[in-house]
Write an enzyme that holds these catalytic residues in place. Structure first.
Site, short mmCIF file in Angstrom:
data_model
loop_
_atom_site.label_atom_id
_atom_site.label_comp_id
_atom_site.label_asym_id
_atom_site.label_seq_id
_atom_site.Cartn_x
_atom_site.Cartn_y
_atom_site.Cartn_z
N LEU A 26 0.82 -1.22 0.00
CA LEU A 26 0.00 0.00 0.00
C LEU A 26 0.84 1.26 0.00
O LEU A 26 0.67 2.15 -0.81
CB LEU A 26 -0.88 0.03 1.26
N LYS A 49 0.48 -2.81 9.07
CA LYS A 49 1.64 -1.91 9.22
C LYS A 49 2.76 -2.70 9.89
O LYS A 49 2.59 -3.22 10.99
CB LYS A 49 1.22 -0.71 10.08
N ASP A 148 2.08 14.17 15.99
CA ASP A 148 2.52 14.11 14.59
C ASP A 148 1.32 14.23 13.65
O ASP A 148 1.19 13.47 12.69
CB ASP A 148 3.30 12.81 14.33
N1 LIG Z 1 -5.54 1.79 7.65
C1 LIG Z 1 -5.04 2.29 6.53
N2 LIG Z 1 -5.80 2.36 5.41
C2 LIG Z 1 -5.30 2.88 4.27
N3 LIG Z 1 -4.04 3.35 4.14
C3 LIG Z 1 -3.24 3.30 5.21
C4 LIG Z 1 -3.68 2.77 6.46
N4 LIG Z 1 -2.67 2.84 7.34
C5 LIG Z 1 -1.63 3.39 6.68
N5 LIG Z 1 -1.96 3.68 5.41
C6 LIG Z 1 -1.09 4.31 4.40
O1 LIG Z 1 0.28 4.10 4.78
C7 LIG Z 1 0.95 5.37 4.99
C8 LIG Z 1 1.98 5.23 6.09
O2 LIG Z 1 1.35 4.87 7.33
P1 LIG Z 1 1.84 5.48 8.73
O3 LIG Z 1 1.76 6.97 8.68
O4 LIG Z 1 1.09 4.80 9.82
O5 LIG Z 1 3.35 5.02 8.74
P2 LIG Z 1 4.61 5.71 9.45
O6 LIG Z 1 5.78 4.84 9.17
O7 LIG Z 1 4.28 5.96 10.88
O8 LIG Z 1 4.72 7.04 8.63
P3 LIG Z 1 5.27 8.48 9.00
O9 LIG Z 1 5.89 8.40 10.35
O10 LIG Z 1 6.21 8.78 7.88
O11 LIG Z 1 4.04 9.36 8.99
C9 LIG Z 1 -0.19 6.36 5.28
O12 LIG Z 1 0.14 7.69 4.94
C10 LIG Z 1 -1.33 5.82 4.40
O13 LIG Z 1 -1.18 6.28 3.06
#
Ligand SMILES: Nc1ncnc2c1ncn2[C@@H]1O[C@H](COP(=O)(O)OP(=O)(O)OP(=O)(O)O)[C@@H](O)[C@H]1O
Length: 357
Positions: A26, A49, A148
């Site tokens: 994704l 995730k 954040d």
């Molecule tokens: N439940 C979900 N449904 C659809 N898309 C999702 C979902 N969870 C995450 N995503 C997609 O994955 C991306 C990254 O997720 P997330 O922000 O949780 O990761 P991260 O590693 O903590 O990112 P960052 O710290 O860079 O913001 C999101 O911006 C979104 O596009």
């Protein structure tokens, strides 16, 4: 949540005794990989995730993210469907299973609008903002801050209901800083966990004796509101040009002019984005403002087929200037009259005259 997991040859995983098929990648975040998976039993889609935990601290952070999801059951905060940790070669990976939100992030919606040369109508902005504030209020009321908040960390349901996600930077909202060493620790933490172009001014140079609280989220909320209005974050360009965001956030935010949004919305943006956290409002005040604006702001796309472009008052005059854009078809003229009547009723108490253009 169970700790069992197996990876089968047909691309399926098992979490809490439930199997999920891998569908496709994704997205990738700064700390994670996100895959689309489908529940074998319920046929539903989920976002998986995966966070690589480099050390014990990293594992603890992922555990905190799981606990934060569990803490809240709120229509504007993304829930948790399951989780597990797997150990591989001395390192562990946190797998966090979340309901999949097909429309994606607020940021992807804004990008599409920008690509089409379109914009977000004020009523839609207010609706999304209200949902984000409700989610934030739930967090702040329980003594937590998101830390954040940004358009990529807000998912939008089909009906535009926003869901706050990425709870990995959340912590207790009140942080009392006593001394230079603690100030440096908080500042370093913020540099890692709070995205630079949405980071509150007080987190760039943390003072030796101060209290950091949930008003860091209010600043980020202002940046999110700005993004919805102008389809880019207020400090995105500063960051992209390599200029100092830390310096830029010390000045009052500049609202690009001419601006087709109401003065009330522009004023709300300016009050939210005060550099001094003491002068920033709390989320309850913002919710009240949104409520008032939703009830009374005529500067929105109406369902009557006409659009009010601008409402303003000339200096020193009690007359209200209204610029109304009617759609070109003859049938809309009637509708335009009903908008005029509606506004006449709305403003007749406060203003002696309304000038129409
Ligand atoms: N439940 C979900 N449904 C659809 N898309 C999702 C979902 N969870 C995450 N995503 C997609 O994955 C991306 C990254 O997720 P997330 O922000 O949780 O990761 P991260 O590693 O903590 O990112 P960052 O710290 O860079 O913001 C999101 O911006 C979104 O596009």
């Amino acid at each position: 949540m169970g700790q069992t997991l197996c990876i089968c040859s047909r691309g399926s995983i098992t979490i809490d005794n439930k199997r999920y098929y891998f569908i496709q990648k994704l997205d990738e975040g700064g700390f994670s990989y996100v895959d689309l998976v489908e529940g074998v039993q319920d046929g539903r889609f989920y976002a998986l995730k995966r966070i690589l935990c480099h050390d014990r601290e990293g594992r603890q952070e992922a555990q905190t993210e799981v606990e934060m999801h569990r803490l809240f059951s709120h229509p504007n905060i993304l829930g948790l469907a399951g989780h597990t940790f797997i150990e591989r070669g001395g390192k562990s990976e946190a797998w966090i299973l979340l309901p999949y939100v097909q429309k994606g992030s607020l940021w992807s919606v804004l990008e599409k609008l920008r690509d089409k040369g379109s914009f977000m109508p004020e009523r839609r902005i207010l609706k999304v903002l209200q949902g984000i504030c409700s989610g934030l209020k739930a967090m702040h009321d329980r003594g937590y801050a998101h830390r954040d908040l940004k358009p990529t960390n807000v998912l939008l349901e089909e009906d535009d209901r926003p869901l706050l996600m990425d709870l990995g930077s959340m912590n207790r909202s009140r942080m009392e800083v006593k001394g230079t060493r603690e100030a440096m620790t908080v500042q370093d933490w913020a540099a890692q966990r709070c995205t630079i172009s949405y980071r509150a001014p007080e987190l760039f140079n943390v003072e030796s004796h101060c209290v950091i609280d949930d008003r860091t989220d209010i600043w980020s909320l202002g940046c999110v509101l700005y993004s919805m209005m102008f389809l880019e974050g207020p400090y995105d360009m500063v960051f992209q040009k390599g200029d100092s965001v830390a310096l830029a956030v010390q000045n009052p935010v500049t609202i690009p002019q001419p601006c087709s949004y109401s003065e009330s919305l522009q004023n709300l943006l300016s009050s939210i984005m005060g550099s001094n956290p003491q002068e920033r409002p709390d989320v309850n005040w913002i919710l009240d403002q949104i409520q008032d604006m939703t009830c009374s702001s005529p500067n929105t796309q109406t369902n009557m087929g006409s659009r009010v472009l601008h409402v303003g008052q000339s200096r020193g005059s009690r007359d209200l200037n209204v610029v109304l854009l009617s759609l070109a078809r003859p049938v809309d003229l009637r509708k335009t009259h009903s908008v005029c009547e509606h506004m006449q009723n709305l403003y007749s108490d406060k203003h002696q005259g309304i000038k129409w253009y």
